[in-house]
Write a protein that holds these residues in place. Structure first.
Motif, mmCIF file in Angstrom:
data_model
loop_
_atom_site.group_PDB
_atom_site.id
_atom_site.type_symbol
_atom_site.label_atom_id
_atom_site.label_comp_id
_atom_site.label_asym_id
_atom_site.label_seq_id
_atom_site.Cartn_x
_atom_site.Cartn_y
_atom_site.Cartn_z
ATOM 1 N N SER A 1 0.978 -1.253 -0.252
ATOM 2 C CA SER A 1 -0.010 -0.005 0.134
ATOM 3 C C SER A 1 0.370 0.743 0.306
ATOM 4 N N VAL A 2 1.994 1.627 0.788
ATOM 5 C CA VAL A 2 2.710 2.303 1.002
ATOM 6 C C VAL A 2 3.219 2.593 -0.628
ATOM 7 N N VAL A 3 3.365 1.585 -1.165
ATOM 8 C CA VAL A 3 4.572 1.830 -2.718
ATOM 9 C C VAL A 3 3.950 2.812 -3.220
ATOM 10 N N PHE A 4 2.241 1.514 -3.688
ATOM 11 C CA PHE A 4 1.279 2.146 -4.408
ATOM 12 C C PHE A 4 1.013 3.868 -4.458
ATOM 13 N N SER A 5 1.394 4.097 -2.880
ATOM 14 C CA SER A 5 0.828 5.204 -2.270
ATOM 15 C C SER A 5 2.276 6.501 -3.047
ATOM 16 N N ALA A 6 3.370 5.143 -3.029
ATOM 17 C CA ALA A 6 4.487 6.661 -3.938
ATOM 18 C C ALA A 6 3.997 6.637 -5.493
ATOM 19 N N VAL A 7 3.632 5.783 -6.124
ATOM 20 C CA VAL A 7 3.078 5.665 -7.005
ATOM 21 C C VAL A 7 2.239 6.278 -7.805
ATOM 22 N N ALA A 8 0.790 6.750 -6.650
ATOM 23 C CA ALA A 8 0.125 7.457 -6.730
ATOM 24 C C ALA A 8 -0.683 9.010 -6.908
ATOM 25 N N LEU A 9 0.809 9.538 -5.825
ATOM 26 C CA LEU A 9 0.732 10.852 -4.991
ATOM 27 C C LEU A 9 1.146 11.826 -6.016
ATOM 28 N N PRO A 10 1.384 11.646 -7.164
ATOM 29 C CA PRO A 10 1.536 12.840 -8.247
ATOM 30 C C PRO A 10 0.373 13.225 -9.010
ATOM 31 N N LEU A 11 -0.953 12.465 -8.546
ATOM 32 C CA LEU A 11 -2.172 12.396 -9.276
ATOM 33 C C LEU A 11 -2.675 13.510 -7.480
ATOM 34 N N THR A 12 -3.018 13.491 -6.891
ATOM 35 C CA THR A 12 -3.262 14.169 -5.509
ATOM 36 C C THR A 12 -2.352 15.716 -6.113
ATOM 37 N N TYR A 13 -1.220 15.572 -6.012
ATOM 38 C CA TYR A 13 0.360 16.468 -5.141
ATOM 39 C C TYR A 13 -0.403 17.090 -6.140
ATOM 40 N N ILE A 14 -0.227 17.063 -7.353
ATOM 41 C CA ILE A 14 -0.092 18.135 -8.744
ATOM 42 C C ILE A 14 -1.462 18.560 -8.550
ATOM 43 N N PRO A 15 -2.511 18.255 -8.526
ATOM 44 C CA PRO A 15 -3.921 19.753 -8.561
ATOM 45 C C PRO A 15 -3.953 19.979 -7.587
ATOM 46 N N ILE A 16 -3.292 19.626 -6.052
ATOM 47 C CA ILE A 16 -3.596 20.710 -4.776
ATOM 48 C C ILE A 16 -2.704 21.721 -4.768
ATOM 49 N N LEU A 17 -1.914 21.695 -6.176
ATOM 50 C CA LEU A 17 -0.789 22.640 -6.201
ATOM 51 C C LEU A 17 -1.000 23.974 -6.462
#
Length: 374
Positions: A311-327
């Motif tokens: 779960s934490v490895v795939f969290s790293a994979v999916a992180l840009p999908l949330t981080y970029i919109p918030i930025l």
């Protein structure tokens, strides 16, 4: 301790990410996925939702499994019995307790995990050697460099798990935050997340002191307990059990709520603990179904520790999908007015954007090449 630097990088990153997300919610009065769908469009929002919900569901299963493992540690009864009971307890609390009650109770009880830091002091380590390992990180001779970097990405993903941001920003709406609460939001971020990082380092240090010299590889929760028991005996063990139960249970509550938050916000349904369950029926139904799926996965006999790792490895994979919109949104004056990111925040955010994208691209190849760290 050679991966202590990853914890530091992750803590700074989640503080930056959560602060932006909480500020967006407090200033705009809008939840994360409401804004993402509106700002980026339904297709991009749906891709974000799918990835985020999948990771959140994996994390939910891992946390319920963690509760079961702690109860097994105390009672000696296998975790399969405890898993459905743990999920039922999570549902009851989500259904009946107020948001502030479930947040504060688990948070305060979770402070019992400070026993790890106390144990490190009581064990009387060579502080110079520990500090050297942390400040001058090297790949251990017995470890494949690919495995080292795989675990670095996993630790980074654990520190910046997306559900933390969903819960934090949705909690801002739950508690009616506005511009006047931005100071409180910063305090919550700058105290809570670094404390979690400190506890992570204490766990690593205790294992370094007690388990590493005996070449004990940590493959179960019971082995994590050994340094604390050696240092403080039964009393320390009791504090540890309370802290672990509170931490796992609190995270299970947060991931369960986050499953409802993300789906309901994207589709525009009524949601939130501030509404009666009858007034947010679909929000609660999503959480119930999520718990059922999480338990079904665990009842197959899959190792909860393995679920946590993936779960934490795939969290790293999916992180840009949330981080970029918030930025993007945190720099949009249409939503933020004069409270857009400062140049300093944007500078740090862009540095972390590079780190996040590199980690996301490297995670799956490192998992395959290292055999998931084997």
């Amino acid at each position: 301790m050679s991966l202590a630097w990853v914890v530091l990088v992750g803590v700074v990153g989640i503080c930056l990410f959560a602060n932006m997300s909480g500020r967006v919610a407090a200033v705009s009065g809008r939840a994360t996925f409401e804004i993402i769908r509106e700002r980026l469009g339904p297709r991009a929002g749906l891709a974000n939702l799918g990835a985020s919900f999948f990771i959140n569901l994996m994390t939910m299963a891992a946390e319920i499994g963690g509760i079961a493992l702690v109860l097994q540690l105390v009672t000696g009864i296998g975790p399969l019995l405890w898993m459905p009971l743990a999920a039922f307890a999570v549902w009851i609390v989500v259904w009946r307790a107020k948001f502030s009650q479930l947040e504060n109770a688990t948070g305060l009880l979770g402070l019992s995990l400070i026993v790890f830091a106390v144990a490190v002091v009581m064990l009387g380590p060579d502080w110079g050697a520990l500090t050297h390992q942390a400040l001058v990180p090297t790949v251990p001779q017995s470890e494949n460099p690919v495995s080292y970097w795989y675990y670095a990405v996993a630790l980074f993903g654990a520190a910046m798990t997306p559900y933390e941001v969903f819960f934090f920003s949705s909690g801002a709406i739950e508690e009616g935050w506005g511009r006047r609460d931005l100071g409180q939001a910063r305090v919550n971020v700058l105290v809570g997340f670094p404390l979690g990082g400190l506890l992570s380092l204490a766990i690593a240090a205790s294992a370094t002191i007690v388990l590493l010299p005996q070449a004990i590889e940590v493959t179960s929760l019971s082995q994590v307990v050994l340094p604390v028991v050696q240092a403080g005996g039964t009393v320390a063990f009791c504090f540890l059990v309370v802290g672990m139960l509170a931490a796992f249970f609190g995270a299970a509550l947060e991931t369960t709520l986050s499953s409802g938050y993300t789906i309901a916000q994207y589709f525009g349904w009524s949601w939130g603990k501030f509404r009666r369950p009858a007034k947010a029926a679909r929000f609660h139904l999503v959480m119930i179904l999520g718990l059922i799926v999480a338990v079904a996965v665990l009842m197959t006999g899959v190792d909860p520790v393995a679920v946590t790792e993936y779960s934490v490895v795939f969290s790293a994979v999916a992180l840009p999908l949330t981080y970029i919109p918030i930025l993007i949104i945190s720099n949009d004056p249409d939503y933020m007015g004069s409270d857009v990111n400062s140049p300093a925040v944007n500078g740090a955010a862009l540095v972390y954007l590079v780190i996040i994208v590199v980690a996301a691209l490297a995670a799956i190849p490192l998992m395959i090449l290292s055999g998931a760290g084997a």
